[in-house]
Design a protein around this motif. Structure first.
Motif, PDB file in Angstrom:
ATOM      1  N   VAL A  56       0.860  -1.185   0.000  1.00  0.00           N
ATOM      2  CA  VAL A  56       0.000   0.000   0.000  1.00  0.00           C
ATOM      3  C   VAL A  56       0.901   1.241   0.000  1.00  0.00           C
ATOM      4  O   VAL A  56       1.799   1.356   0.835  1.00  0.00           O
ATOM      5  CB  VAL A  56      -0.935   0.000   1.230  1.00  0.00           C
ATOM      6  CG1 VAL A  56      -1.910   1.169   1.148  1.00  0.00           C
ATOM      7  CG2 VAL A  56      -1.699  -1.323   1.343  1.00  0.00           C
ATOM      8  N   ALA A  92      -3.292   3.932  -1.455  1.00  0.00           N
ATOM      9  CA  ALA A  92      -4.105   4.113  -0.244  1.00  0.00           C
ATOM     10  C   ALA A  92      -5.210   5.139  -0.450  1.00  0.00           C
ATOM     11  O   ALA A  92      -6.216   5.118   0.264  1.00  0.00           O
ATOM     12  CB  ALA A  92      -3.212   4.548   0.924  1.00  0.00           C
ATOM     13  N   GLU A 108      -9.663   3.348  -0.278  1.00  0.00           N
ATOM     14  CA  GLU A 108      -9.297   4.233   0.820  1.00  0.00           C
ATOM     15  C   GLU A 108     -10.001   3.829   2.123  1.00  0.00           C
ATOM     16  O   GLU A 108      -9.416   3.889   3.201  1.00  0.00           O
ATOM     17  CB  GLU A 108      -9.668   5.676   0.448  1.00  0.00           C
ATOM     18  CG  GLU A 108      -9.219   6.709   1.463  1.00  0.00           C
ATOM     19  CD  GLU A 108      -9.573   8.120   1.007  1.00  0.00           C
ATOM     20  OE1 GLU A 108      -8.649   8.950   0.952  1.00  0.00           O
ATOM     21  OE2 GLU A 108     -10.762   8.369   0.689  1.00  0.00           O
ATOM     22  N   TYR A 111      -8.427   0.701   3.565  1.00  0.00           N
ATOM     23  CA  TYR A 111      -7.173   1.109   4.205  1.00  0.00           C
ATOM     24  C   TYR A 111      -7.424   1.590   5.635  1.00  0.00           C
ATOM     25  O   TYR A 111      -6.781   1.136   6.578  1.00  0.00           O
ATOM     26  CB  TYR A 111      -6.529   2.201   3.343  1.00  0.00           C
ATOM     27  CG  TYR A 111      -5.318   2.854   3.936  1.00  0.00           C
ATOM     28  CD1 TYR A 111      -4.082   2.222   3.895  1.00  0.00           C
ATOM     29  CD2 TYR A 111      -5.400   4.115   4.521  1.00  0.00           C
ATOM     30  CE1 TYR A 111      -2.952   2.837   4.424  1.00  0.00           C
ATOM     31  CE2 TYR A 111      -4.272   4.733   5.052  1.00  0.00           C
ATOM     32  CZ  TYR A 111      -3.059   4.088   5.004  1.00  0.00           C
ATOM     33  OH  TYR A 111      -1.948   4.689   5.527  1.00  0.00           O
ATOM     34  N   TRP A 115      -8.650  -2.381   7.418  1.00  0.00           N
ATOM     35  CA  TRP A 115      -7.287  -2.790   7.771  1.00  0.00           C
ATOM     36  C   TRP A 115      -6.693  -1.955   8.896  1.00  0.00           C
ATOM     37  O   TRP A 115      -5.593  -2.254   9.371  1.00  0.00           O
ATOM     38  CB  TRP A 115      -6.395  -2.748   6.532  1.00  0.00           C
ATOM     39  CG  TRP A 115      -6.842  -3.682   5.445  1.00  0.00           C
ATOM     40  CD1 TRP A 115      -7.428  -4.911   5.607  1.00  0.00           C
ATOM     41  CD2 TRP A 115      -6.741  -3.479   4.039  1.00  0.00           C
ATOM     42  NE1 TRP A 115      -7.698  -5.470   4.380  1.00  0.00           N
ATOM     43  CE2 TRP A 115      -7.282  -4.609   3.391  1.00  0.00           C
ATOM     44  CE3 TRP A 115      -6.244  -2.440   3.263  1.00  0.00           C
ATOM     45  CZ2 TRP A 115      -7.344  -4.738   2.010  1.00  0.00           C
ATOM     46  CZ3 TRP A 115      -6.299  -2.565   1.885  1.00  0.00           C
ATOM     47  CH2 TRP A 115      -6.839  -3.703   1.268  1.00  0.00           C
ATOM     48  N   SER A 122       2.635   0.615   3.778  1.00  0.00           N
ATOM     49  CA  SER A 122       2.014  -0.443   4.568  1.00  0.00           C
ATOM     50  C   SER A 122       1.908  -1.688   3.707  1.00  0.00           C
ATOM     51  O   SER A 122       2.002  -1.622   2.480  1.00  0.00           O
ATOM     52  CB  SER A 122       0.617  -0.031   5.035  1.00  0.00           C
ATOM     53  OG  SER A 122       0.674   0.985   5.988  1.00  0.00           O
ATOM     54  N   THR A 135      -1.356  -7.026   8.880  1.00  0.00           N
ATOM     55  CA  THR A 135      -0.969  -5.743   8.299  1.00  0.00           C
ATOM     56  C   THR A 135       0.292  -5.258   9.005  1.00  0.00           C
ATOM     57  O   THR A 135       0.540  -5.618  10.155  1.00  0.00           O
ATOM     58  CB  THR A 135      -2.084  -4.690   8.462  1.00  0.00           C
ATOM     59  OG1 THR A 135      -2.321  -4.477   9.849  1.00  0.00           O
ATOM     60  CG2 THR A 135      -3.358  -5.099   7.761  1.00  0.00           C
ATOM     61  N   THR A 137       2.886  -1.564   8.976  1.00  0.00           N
ATOM     62  CA  THR A 137       3.245  -0.253   8.451  1.00  0.00           C
ATOM     63  C   THR A 137       4.683   0.025   8.845  1.00  0.00           C
ATOM     64  O   THR A 137       4.990   0.142  10.023  1.00  0.00           O
ATOM     65  CB  THR A 137       2.332   0.845   9.034  1.00  0.00           C
ATOM     66  OG1 THR A 137       0.985   0.558   8.669  1.00  0.00           O
ATOM     67  CG2 THR A 137       2.720   2.220   8.497  1.00  0.00           C
TER      68      THR A 137
END
Length: 162
Positions: A56, A92, A108, A111, A115, A122, A135, A137
């Motif tokens: 992402v 994203a 979006e 995201y 998530w 990410s 997930t 980041t």
């Protein structure tokens, strides 16, 4: 004489194996990741029974551009992603509707709402059935990305079934 014969046989097999490996063609490595759209990636994951690795990003994200240049262009990373995963790139901020965890939402909203992400770069790992597994980041370097991908592959069979 039996033990000595077995040792000679083992040594001969090891030498034969070493000779074969020395002359075998090196594994061809990919020069780039073959990114798919999210929707196409999910379709391919079902057909091939592979995990989807979603990167992402956002157009304004400098670490994302650095990863494209330094990490995703690395032959080891590209080969691992292309051969063992379905690699997907997802903006994203995209307003395209996708299926995330069984819900049709704009990317979006997946995201943020599904998530629970709030920064880029990410990564989302998605099972072939479309459910997210994990997930993360964080900006990663080549070594960290390879470690991450290999850690995921340890649980690959279990996660594909989800």
């Amino acid at each position: 004489a039996g033990k000595e014969g077995k040792e000679k046989m083992r040594l001969a097999l090891l030498l034969l194996l070493a000779a074969c490996c020395a002359f075998a063609a090196p594994l061809k490595k990919d020069k780039e990741v073959h990114w798919l759209s999210y929707t196409d990636g999910l379709k391919k994951a079902v057909k091939e029974s592979k995990l989807v690795f979603v990167s992402v990003y956002a157009d304004w994200c400098i670490p994302c551009h650095i990863m494209d240049k330094n990490v995703y262009s690395d032959p080891d990373v590209a080969t691992l992603l292309n051969s063992r995963f379905i690699p997907v790139k997802l903006n994203a901020e995209s307003q395209d509707t996708i299926m995330c965890d069984g819900q049709a939402k704009i990317a979006e909203r997946c995201y943020f709402d599904v998530w629970n992400l709030s920064a880029v770069p990410s990564y989302v790992l998605v099972a072939p059935k479309g459910m997210s597994i994990l997930t993360l980041t964080q900006s990663l370097d080549v070594d960290d990305m390879i470690v991450l991908l290999n850690q995921i592959l340890i649980k690959e069979k279990e996660w594909i079934a989800r």
